[in-house]
Design a protein around this motif. Structure first.
Motif, PDB file in Angstrom:
ATOM      1  N   VAL A 260      51.297  70.125 -26.424  1.00  0.00           N
ATOM      2  CA  VAL A 260      50.510  70.352 -25.218  1.00  0.00           C
ATOM      3  C   VAL A 260      51.439  70.431 -24.012  1.00  0.00           C
ATOM      4  CG1 VAL A 260      50.084  67.862 -24.889  1.00  0.00           C
ATOM      5  CG2 VAL A 260      48.597  69.534 -23.766  1.00  0.00           C
ATOM      6  N   PHE A 261      51.219  71.459 -23.208  1.00  0.00           N
ATOM      7  CA  PHE A 261      51.835  71.543 -21.881  1.00  0.00           C
ATOM      8  C   PHE A 261      50.763  71.084 -20.900  1.00  0.00           C
ATOM      9  CE2 PHE A 261      52.491  74.462 -18.080  1.00  0.00           C
ATOM     10  CZ  PHE A 261      53.330  73.578 -17.426  1.00  0.00           C
ATOM     11  N   ALA A 262      51.019  69.968 -20.226  1.00  0.00           N
ATOM     12  CA  ALA A 262      49.955  69.273 -19.492  1.00  0.00           C
ATOM     13  C   ALA A 262      49.937  69.575 -17.995  1.00  0.00           C
ATOM     14  CB  ALA A 262      50.074  67.771 -19.715  1.00  0.00           C
ATOM     15  N   TYR A 263      50.300  70.790 -17.589  1.00  0.00           N
ATOM     16  CA  TYR A 263      50.285  71.265 -16.200  1.00  0.00           C
ATOM     17  C   TYR A 263      51.383  70.625 -15.364  1.00  0.00           C
ATOM     18  CZ  TYR A 263      49.002  71.960 -11.327  1.00  0.00           C
ATOM     19  OH  TYR A 263      49.038  72.252  -9.982  1.00  0.00           O
ATOM     20  N   ASN A 264      51.373  69.293 -15.220  1.00  0.00           N
ATOM     21  CA  ASN A 264      52.468  68.610 -14.527  1.00  0.00           C
ATOM     22  C   ASN A 264      52.631  67.204 -15.106  1.00  0.00           C
ATOM     23  OD1 ASN A 264      50.574  66.916 -13.326  1.00  0.00           O
ATOM     24  ND2 ASN A 264      50.804  67.773 -11.273  1.00  0.00           N
ATOM     25  N   ASP A 265      53.587  66.465 -14.580  1.00  0.00           N
ATOM     26  CA  ASP A 265      53.889  65.147 -15.145  1.00  0.00           C
ATOM     27  C   ASP A 265      52.730  64.168 -14.998  1.00  0.00           C
ATOM     28  OD1 ASP A 265      56.359  66.095 -15.815  1.00  0.00           O
ATOM     29  OD2 ASP A 265      57.479  64.945 -14.325  1.00  0.00           O
ATOM     30  N   GLU A 266      51.996  64.257 -13.893  1.00  0.00           N
ATOM     31  CA  GLU A 266      50.899  63.310 -13.675  1.00  0.00           C
ATOM     32  C   GLU A 266      49.801  63.485 -14.726  1.00  0.00           C
ATOM     33  OE1 GLU A 266      50.449  62.414  -9.090  1.00  0.00           O
ATOM     34  OE2 GLU A 266      50.867  64.533  -9.410  1.00  0.00           O
ATOM     35  N   TYR A 267      49.427  64.717 -15.013  1.00  0.00           N
ATOM     36  CA  TYR A 267      48.430  64.968 -16.059  1.00  0.00           C
ATOM     37  C   TYR A 267      49.016  64.651 -17.439  1.00  0.00           C
ATOM     38  CZ  TYR A 267      45.191  67.118 -12.772  1.00  0.00           C
ATOM     39  OH  TYR A 267      44.315  67.329 -11.731  1.00  0.00           O
ATOM     40  N   ALA A 268      50.305  64.923 -17.610  1.00  0.00           N
ATOM     41  CA  ALA A 268      50.933  64.631 -18.905  1.00  0.00           C
ATOM     42  C   ALA A 268      50.924  63.131 -19.188  1.00  0.00           C
ATOM     43  CB  ALA A 268      52.371  65.161 -18.910  1.00  0.00           C
ATOM     44  N   MET A 269      51.263  62.325 -18.193  1.00  0.00           N
ATOM     45  CA  MET A 269      51.278  60.870 -18.397  1.00  0.00           C
ATOM     46  C   MET A 269      49.871  60.338 -18.668  1.00  0.00           C
ATOM     47  SD  MET A 269      54.195  59.538 -15.693  1.00  0.00           S
ATOM     48  CE  MET A 269      53.738  60.567 -14.297  1.00  0.00           C
ATOM     49  N   LEU A 270      48.897  60.889 -17.947  1.00  0.00           N
ATOM     50  CA  LEU A 270      47.505  60.482 -18.150  1.00  0.00           C
ATOM     51  C   LEU A 270      47.049  60.785 -19.574  1.00  0.00           C
ATOM     52  CD1 LEU A 270      44.763  59.595 -16.690  1.00  0.00           C
ATOM     53  CD2 LEU A 270      44.379  62.048 -16.392  1.00  0.00           C
ATOM     54  N   LEU A 271      47.325  62.012 -20.030  1.00  0.00           N
ATOM     55  CA  LEU A 271      46.880  62.422 -21.360  1.00  0.00           C
ATOM     56  C   LEU A 271      47.670  61.713 -22.457  1.00  0.00           C
ATOM     57  CD1 LEU A 271      45.150  64.166 -23.187  1.00  0.00           C
ATOM     58  CD2 LEU A 271      46.797  66.040 -22.863  1.00  0.00           C
ATOM     59  N   MET A 272      48.971  61.538 -22.244  1.00  0.00           N
ATOM     60  CA  MET A 272      49.784  60.911 -23.278  1.00  0.00           C
ATOM     61  C   MET A 272      49.325  59.485 -23.556  1.00  0.00           C
ATOM     62  SD  MET A 272      53.926  60.976 -23.722  1.00  0.00           S
ATOM     63  CE  MET A 272      54.422  59.720 -22.555  1.00  0.00           C
TER      64      MET A 272
END
Length: 348
Positions: A260-272
């Motif tokens: 998954v490419f999560a748009y930016n780091d903030e969304y990536a950390m939330l989803l991870m």
């Protein structure tokens, strides 16, 4: 029951203090022992006139003692334009990366003797917002995203704005443009995931209003990078809340995605975090990559892979504004900015 009447003396209110008169440049000139012209040259940072440092210091000290502040409107009338650079306030919360860029830009414009004003335009869009900005008579306007059209640029210039600069994916007729290629961010992330052997890629598209001009080009960049490779791309709407991330994570295994490419780091950390709470292993079951290269991503476990985004220099943009103000008849400049490069860490 007995009642006793007590007469309260009618004490007159104390006289209000006589209001102090507003100090003027003439007062500063008298206290400093210089002419009013010298006061103007010193307090307006005029470099065309040579004034000794002791005289400058004496004028500044006199102004400070009297509490004198130059009148911005009067100064604008004398100059024929203001020194105000207007920046529409972002319609969505800005992340740390963009926040740092704005701080640097404001500092650099201040160094060039401009005053940066952020203008809230809630409920106003496009050319309607441009008319609201024009009422303040700024000397320059910096417009992020796709917030203005050619007609709005014309309105601002007729009101006296010497420079209109847009920061977005496309140029606008009559305005200087910093073209920010968000497709390149998605392209970098997708190529990295593909090179790591991932073939079923999800792309987070934020549900927050106002982010589409940034998120959709990143999604298109992923699709362009994986076109013809046999890899699949799934669009994943996600709000920036723990509840939304938990709902997406709960159905993750049914989506069959391995990256998954999560748009930016903030969304990536939330989803991870939500994926890990569901028992989805990162990166073994699903590789995760964000963008912006925030320090917090380096502190997670596993450390977050990301796309490092190189924003334009605040100094370069401030100098572009200053050039345009000094030469408003010059042809609009167009500069391509926003470099992108993958930083590979543990999460992918």
């Amino acid at each position: 029951m007995r009642y006793v009447m007590v007469q309260i003396p009618n004490t007159p209110a104390p006289p209000s203090p006589t209001p102090r008169s507003v100090p003027t440049s003439a007062d500063v000139a008298r206290l400093a022992g210089v002419s009013r012209a010298t006061v103007s040259y010193v307090l307006n940072n005029t470099s065309a006139v040579r004034i000794s440092e002791p005289t400058r210091r004496r004028v500044r000290e006199a102004a400070k003692e009297l509490g004198y502040v130059p009148h911005a409107a009067a100064r604008s009338l004398r100059a024929g334009h203001s020194r105000m650079v207007l920046m529409p306030a972002p319609a969505v919360p800005v992340g740390p990366l963009y926040g740092r860029f704005l701080n640097e830009l404001q500092w650099e414009l201040g160094r060039l003797d401009y005053t940066v004003v952020q203008h809230g335009t809630v409920g106003l869009h496009g050319d309607e917002a441009a008319r609201a900005w024009a009422e303040l008579r700024p000397v320059a306007v910096l417009v992020p995203g796709a917030g203005i059209g050619p007609q709005g640029v014309a309105v601002l210039k007729r009101s006296g704005a010497r420079a209109v600069v847009t920061l977005g994916p496309e140029s606008v007729e009559g305005a200087h443009a910093l073209l920010m290629d968000h497709e390149a961010v998605g392209h970098c992330a997708a190529r990295h995931l593909h090179d790591r052997g991932r073939r079923r890629v999800g792309v987070v598209v934020p549900e927050e209003e106002g982010l589409a001009p940034f998120s959709l080009p990143r999604l298109n960049g992923v699709r362009a990078a994986l076109h013809g490779t046999g890899a699949t791309v799934a669009e994943l709407p996600l709000a920036h809340t723990e509840e939304s991330a938990a709902r997406l994570a709960a159905r993750w295994r049914g989506l069959g995605l391995d990256a998954v490419f999560a748009y930016n780091d903030e969304y990536a950390m939330l989803l991870m975090r939500a994926l890990q709470d569901e028992g989805v292993r990162v990166p073994e079951d699903t590789a995760v990559i964000g963008a912006d290269d925030l320090m917090l991503g380096r502190l997670l476990r596993p450390r977050l892979s990301t796309v490092h985004v190189e924003l334009p220099s605040g100094r370069d943009l401030a100098e572009l504004v200053d050039r345009a103000v000094r030469d408003p008849g010059a042809a609009p400049e167009t500069h391509r900015v926003l470099g992108a490069a993958v930083v590979h860490r543990d999460s992918s």
